[in-house]
Design a protein around this motif. Structure first.
Motif, PDB file in Angstrom:
ATOM      1  N   MET A 224      21.094  -8.285  21.987  1.00  0.00           N
ATOM      2  CA  MET A 224      21.666  -7.888  20.694  1.00  0.00           C
ATOM      3  C   MET A 224      22.272  -6.494  20.774  1.00  0.00           C
ATOM      4  O   MET A 224      23.368  -6.242  20.262  1.00  0.00           O
ATOM      5  N   LEU A 225      21.560  -5.574  21.446  1.00  0.00           N
ATOM      6  CA  LEU A 225      22.064  -4.216  21.617  1.00  0.00           C
ATOM      7  C   LEU A 225      23.369  -4.219  22.399  1.00  0.00           C
ATOM      8  O   LEU A 225      24.356  -3.589  21.996  1.00  0.00           O
ATOM      9  N   LYS A 226      23.393  -4.934  23.515  1.00  0.00           N
ATOM     10  CA  LYS A 226      24.591  -4.953  24.358  1.00  0.00           C
ATOM     11  C   LYS A 226      25.766  -5.621  23.651  1.00  0.00           C
ATOM     12  O   LYS A 226      26.905  -5.172  23.788  1.00  0.00           O
ATOM     13  N   ARG A 227      25.500  -6.669  22.891  1.00  0.00           N
ATOM     14  CA  ARG A 227      26.577  -7.328  22.154  1.00  0.00           C
ATOM     15  C   ARG A 227      27.138  -6.413  21.076  1.00  0.00           C
ATOM     16  O   ARG A 227      28.342  -6.400  20.817  1.00  0.00           O
ATOM     17  N   SER A 228      26.261  -5.648  20.432  1.00  0.00           N
ATOM     18  CA  SER A 228      26.734  -4.732  19.394  1.00  0.00           C
ATOM     19  C   SER A 228      27.592  -3.619  19.994  1.00  0.00           C
ATOM     20  O   SER A 228      28.407  -3.012  19.298  1.00  0.00           O
TER      21      SER A 228
END
Length: 267
Positions: A224-228
């Motif tokens: 989720m962090l990397k996608r954001s």
């Protein structure tokens, strides 16, 4: 796959060596991985608008982990944790003298980097001293169950994966892979219970379940962090695996909860 396998083998051998030798090498591992994961997080989130305060962030981190190490290695109490107070204030006040557009974004990302990427390793470190002196059994068992879960999830996911687990954040993860990871982690717990008799089989199985479930959530959270941030990997240090956060994402949520469970059954 060849690069991934070679890197994974070398990395696992180094980590296990640092855990198995003695308390000093385990402490070295704790310091290095806490700092490296924090630096990786700061580099990951850094943009023109967001600039985490690297120097004060690391000073704040050291003011937390050094008293923790002193407590376990030298029987010092936690009174030296008070040094984190001025460093925490410095982190905020230092932004007054910079000319950044969003100073409180910098403060927020700096603090969250510590909470997310470093503090979980404090709980992992504390596990090794649960019985009053250093024992590699708990951190070693934790890593073996975590890696068994990851391996099982990957193999079962590739072979049988049809139902997506959380497609919005990780399109490749499947329920079949999750179940496979849970089974492999439980099998590792059973084998460990034969040699590490500090805990009963039931407790090892509960810990394996915690690791399999929350390790998956940790993986999804990092996705989720990397996608954001529109990035694929947290770093490039480990060929085929990405960065340190990619390798330890499962630990970030699992370690605090496993430590909580170990403390709970000691009450």
């Amino acid at each position: 796959m060849k690069t991934r396998a070679i890197t994974g083998f070398i990395f696992a051998a180094v980590v296990l060596g640092l855990v198995l030798v003695d308390a000093n090498t385990f402490t070295l591992f704790f310091i290095l991985i806490s700092i490296l994961c924090t630096l990786e997080f700061y580099k990951l989130v850094k943009t023109e608008e967001v600039r985490p305060n690297l120097s004060t962030g690391l000073l704040f981190l050291l003011s937390i982990i050094i008293p923790l190490i002193a407590h376990f290695l030298a029987n010092q109490d936690f009174k030296y944790l008070v040094f984190c107070i001025p460093f925490g204030i410095l982190l905020i006040v230092s932004e007054l003298y910079k000319h950044h557009k969003n100073p409180f974004h910098n403060i927020a990302y700096t603090l969250f980097g510590l909470v997310y990427a470093a503090i979980p390793f404090c709980f992992f470190y504390a596990m090794a001293f649960r019985d009053g002196q250093y024992s590699f059994h708990y951190p070693l068992a934790f890593l073996l169950m975590l890696w068994s879960s990851d391996t099982g999830a990957y193999i079962f996911g590739v072979q049988f994966g049809k139902h997506r687990l959380f497609e919005r954040h990780s399109p490749k993860k499947s329920w079949e892979g999750f179940v496979g990871g849970l089974i492999c982690s439980a099998l590792a717990a059973y084998v460990l219970s034969l040699y590490f008799t500090e805990l009963s089989l039931v407790n090892w199985l509960v810990i394996a379940s915690i690791i399999a479930v929350t390790g998956t959530l940790g993986d999804l959270s990092e996705s989720m962090l990397k996608r954001s941030l529109s990035t694929k990997d947290s770093g490039t240090f480990l060929p085929g695996h990405g960065g340190f956060l990619d390798r330890f994402d499962g630990l970030l949520i699992a370690a605090p909860l496993v430590y909580f469970y170990l403390q709970l059954i000691s009450l």
